[in-house]
Design a protein around this motif. Sequence first.
Motif, PDB file in Angstrom:
ATOM      1  N   ASP A  11      -6.071   4.920  -7.218  1.00  0.00           N
ATOM      2  CA  ASP A  11      -6.376   4.825  -5.618  1.00  0.00           C
ATOM      3  C   ASP A  11      -7.267   3.437  -5.353  1.00  0.00           C
ATOM      4  O   ASP A  11      -7.476   3.812  -4.362  1.00  0.00           O
ATOM      5  CB  ASP A  11      -6.569   5.940  -5.608  1.00  0.00           C
ATOM      6  CG  ASP A  11      -8.158   6.100  -6.300  1.00  0.00           C
ATOM      7  OD1 ASP A  11      -8.528   4.877  -6.865  1.00  0.00           O
ATOM      8  OD2 ASP A  11      -9.190   7.583  -5.694  1.00  0.00           O
ATOM      9  N   ARG A  12      -6.402   2.584  -5.521  1.00  0.00           N
ATOM     10  CA  ARG A  12      -7.653   1.270  -5.479  1.00  0.00           C
ATOM     11  C   ARG A  12      -6.573   0.690  -3.670  1.00  0.00           C
ATOM     12  O   ARG A  12      -5.683   1.395  -3.185  1.00  0.00           O
ATOM     13  CB  ARG A  12      -6.800  -0.008  -6.021  1.00  0.00           C
ATOM     14  CG  ARG A  12      -4.935  -0.140  -6.507  1.00  0.00           C
ATOM     15  CD  ARG A  12      -5.036  -1.246  -7.785  1.00  0.00           C
ATOM     16  NE  ARG A  12      -3.646  -0.984  -7.795  1.00  0.00           N
ATOM     17  CZ  ARG A  12      -3.793  -0.534  -9.181  1.00  0.00           C
ATOM     18  NH1 ARG A  12      -3.636  -0.064  -9.795  1.00  0.00           N
ATOM     19  NH2 ARG A  12      -2.670  -1.252  -9.430  1.00  0.00           N
ATOM     20  N   THR A  13      -7.066   0.072  -2.724  1.00  0.00           N
ATOM     21  CA  THR A  13      -7.086   0.028  -1.740  1.00  0.00           C
ATOM     22  C   THR A  13      -6.887  -2.123  -1.282  1.00  0.00           C
ATOM     23  O   THR A  13      -7.165  -2.273  -2.450  1.00  0.00           O
ATOM     24  CB  THR A  13      -7.377   0.361  -0.177  1.00  0.00           C
ATOM     25  OG1 THR A  13      -8.532   0.100  -0.709  1.00  0.00           O
ATOM     26  CG2 THR A  13      -7.556   1.547  -0.598  1.00  0.00           C
ATOM     27  N   PHE A  47      -2.375  -6.656  -7.814  1.00  0.00           N
ATOM     28  CA  PHE A  47      -2.547  -5.165  -6.630  1.00  0.00           C
ATOM     29  C   PHE A  47      -1.945  -3.514  -7.194  1.00  0.00           C
ATOM     30  O   PHE A  47      -2.052  -2.413  -7.521  1.00  0.00           O
ATOM     31  CB  PHE A  47      -2.417  -5.520  -5.455  1.00  0.00           C
ATOM     32  CG  PHE A  47      -2.527  -3.824  -4.497  1.00  0.00           C
ATOM     33  CD1 PHE A  47      -3.827  -4.041  -4.008  1.00  0.00           C
ATOM     34  CD2 PHE A  47      -1.466  -3.830  -3.749  1.00  0.00           C
ATOM     35  CE1 PHE A  47      -4.344  -3.147  -3.306  1.00  0.00           C
ATOM     36  CE2 PHE A  47      -1.568  -2.401  -3.046  1.00  0.00           C
ATOM     37  CZ  PHE A  47      -3.143  -1.735  -2.559  1.00  0.00           C
ATOM     38  N   ILE A  94      -9.719  -4.453  -2.897  1.00  0.00           N
ATOM     39  CA  ILE A  94     -10.124  -4.295  -3.911  1.00  0.00           C
ATOM     40  C   ILE A  94      -9.938  -5.973  -4.203  1.00  0.00           C
ATOM     41  O   ILE A  94     -10.127  -6.528  -5.797  1.00  0.00           O
ATOM     42  CB  ILE A  94      -9.232  -3.090  -4.706  1.00  0.00           C
ATOM     43  CG1 ILE A  94      -9.291  -3.987  -6.306  1.00  0.00           C
ATOM     44  CG2 ILE A  94      -7.459  -3.492  -5.017  1.00  0.00           C
ATOM     45  CD1 ILE A  94      -9.556  -2.294  -7.223  1.00  0.00           C
ATOM     46  N   PHE A 106     -11.003  -7.701  -9.525  1.00  0.00           N
ATOM     47  CA  PHE A 106      -9.237  -8.135  -9.192  1.00  0.00           C
ATOM     48  C   PHE A 106      -9.389  -9.727  -9.727  1.00  0.00           C
ATOM     49  O   PHE A 106      -8.219 -10.227 -10.387  1.00  0.00           O
ATOM     50  CB  PHE A 106      -8.846  -7.820  -7.740  1.00  0.00           C
ATOM     51  CG  PHE A 106      -7.728  -8.297  -7.370  1.00  0.00           C
ATOM     52  CD1 PHE A 106      -6.865  -7.670  -7.152  1.00  0.00           C
ATOM     53  CD2 PHE A 106      -7.709  -9.833  -6.154  1.00  0.00           C
ATOM     54  CE1 PHE A 106      -5.664  -7.689  -6.793  1.00  0.00           C
ATOM     55  CE2 PHE A 106      -6.365  -9.486  -6.436  1.00  0.00           C
ATOM     56  CZ  PHE A 106      -5.153  -8.736  -6.487  1.00  0.00           C
ATOM     57  N   THR A 113     -12.442  -8.293  -4.950  1.00  0.00           N
ATOM     58  CA  THR A 113     -13.325  -7.538  -5.915  1.00  0.00           C
ATOM     59  C   THR A 113     -14.110  -8.473  -7.097  1.00  0.00           C
ATOM     60  O   THR A 113     -12.370  -8.994  -7.530  1.00  0.00           O
ATOM     61  CB  THR A 113     -13.310  -6.438  -6.767  1.00  0.00           C
ATOM     62  OG1 THR A 113     -12.371  -6.246  -6.996  1.00  0.00           O
ATOM     63  CG2 THR A 113     -13.358  -4.994  -5.554  1.00  0.00           C
ATOM     64  N   GLU A 153       0.873  -1.296  -0.266  1.00  0.00           N
ATOM     65  CA  GLU A 153      -0.307   0.107   0.135  1.00  0.00           C
ATOM     66  C   GLU A 153       0.630   0.646   0.070  1.00  0.00           C
ATOM     67  O   GLU A 153       0.417   2.410  -0.859  1.00  0.00           O
ATOM     68  CB  GLU A 153      -1.272  -0.166   1.260  1.00  0.00           C
ATOM     69  CG  GLU A 153      -1.916  -1.040   0.445  1.00  0.00           C
ATOM     70  CD  GLU A 153      -3.247  -0.703   2.182  1.00  0.00           C
ATOM     71  OE1 GLU A 153      -3.885   0.052   1.970  1.00  0.00           O
ATOM     72  OE2 GLU A 153      -3.335  -0.716   2.733  1.00  0.00           O
ATOM     73  N   LEU A 206      -7.451  -1.355 -12.751  1.00  0.00           N
ATOM     74  CA  LEU A 206      -7.712  -0.978 -11.369  1.00  0.00           C
ATOM     75  C   LEU A 206      -7.719   0.175 -11.582  1.00  0.00           C
ATOM     76  O   LEU A 206      -6.896   1.070 -11.911  1.00  0.00           O
ATOM     77  CB  LEU A 206      -7.266  -2.039 -10.435  1.00  0.00           C
ATOM     78  CG  LEU A 206      -7.595  -3.689 -10.513  1.00  0.00           C
ATOM     79  CD1 LEU A 206      -6.812  -4.297  -9.489  1.00  0.00           C
ATOM     80  CD2 LEU A 206      -8.974  -3.579 -10.731  1.00  0.00           C
TER      81      LEU A 206
END
Length: 260
Positions: free
Chosen positions: A233-235, A207, A238, A244, A241, A182, A230
């Motif tokens: 600003d993904r966390t 990711f 995700i 993903f 989902t 992250e 994707l």
Amino acid sequence: MSATPPATVEVQNVSVVYPSAENTVTALDRVSLDIREGEFISLIGPSGCGKTTLLRVIADLEQVSSGTVRVNGLSSRDARLARSYGYVFQAPALFPWRTVLANVRLPLEIHGVPPDKSRAIAMEQLERVGLTGFEGKYPWQLSGGMQQRVSIARALGFEPKLLMMDEPFGALDEITRDRLNEQLLRLWEREKRTVVFVTHSIPEAVFLSSRIVVMSPRPGRIVDVIESGLPVDRTLDIRDTPEFTAIAHRVRVALQEGHA
């Protein structure tokens, strides 16, 4: 309609062969890949498929047997001499007798950056990776994840347009790895650098990446190049989902086809 960003890395028909009287090994076989400015590219494949070799070729740490490599419009050698990229190895490779600040300053000192300026740059990079307040610590006083963040800060010291990372989180526990994933994604989103990242992990590749380059077992070839799609600003959420899961499935299938 926005213009396509220029290529930061151009790999054209590159092969790497290690000759031997007993058993000649082809690590890369006619690999071609363009990496655009601002992309986050992950190289994924089985052990021994040439991921790290390709990264080292781009960094001019490995010589090609045939083909060409250009980085920021220069030969890979000239790009290395111009300090056009930062490189993060699998292990942090920090000097235990130097503080965190001194480790980050070391390459700047080697290249003659004045002390006041090198300190200011190092402190800025430590802030970027969330290590303000740890500059006086020694590597043995830090966790593995913090040591790797020191390595990232050191690689960012020259403000490189290109950051290359050779499976930097592979030895870390899953919780630390997720947290650093992250942080790295936020850094990429903020800094807009081009990143080339080696990993064995499908979830990590999906990711982090804007594109995922899937490689076959040796001799290393590119099996598929998968666009992420994707949001930037993904966390970590995700990963639960359908979008993903669909990308991860495509990567898995490409890896299986590479073995076939």
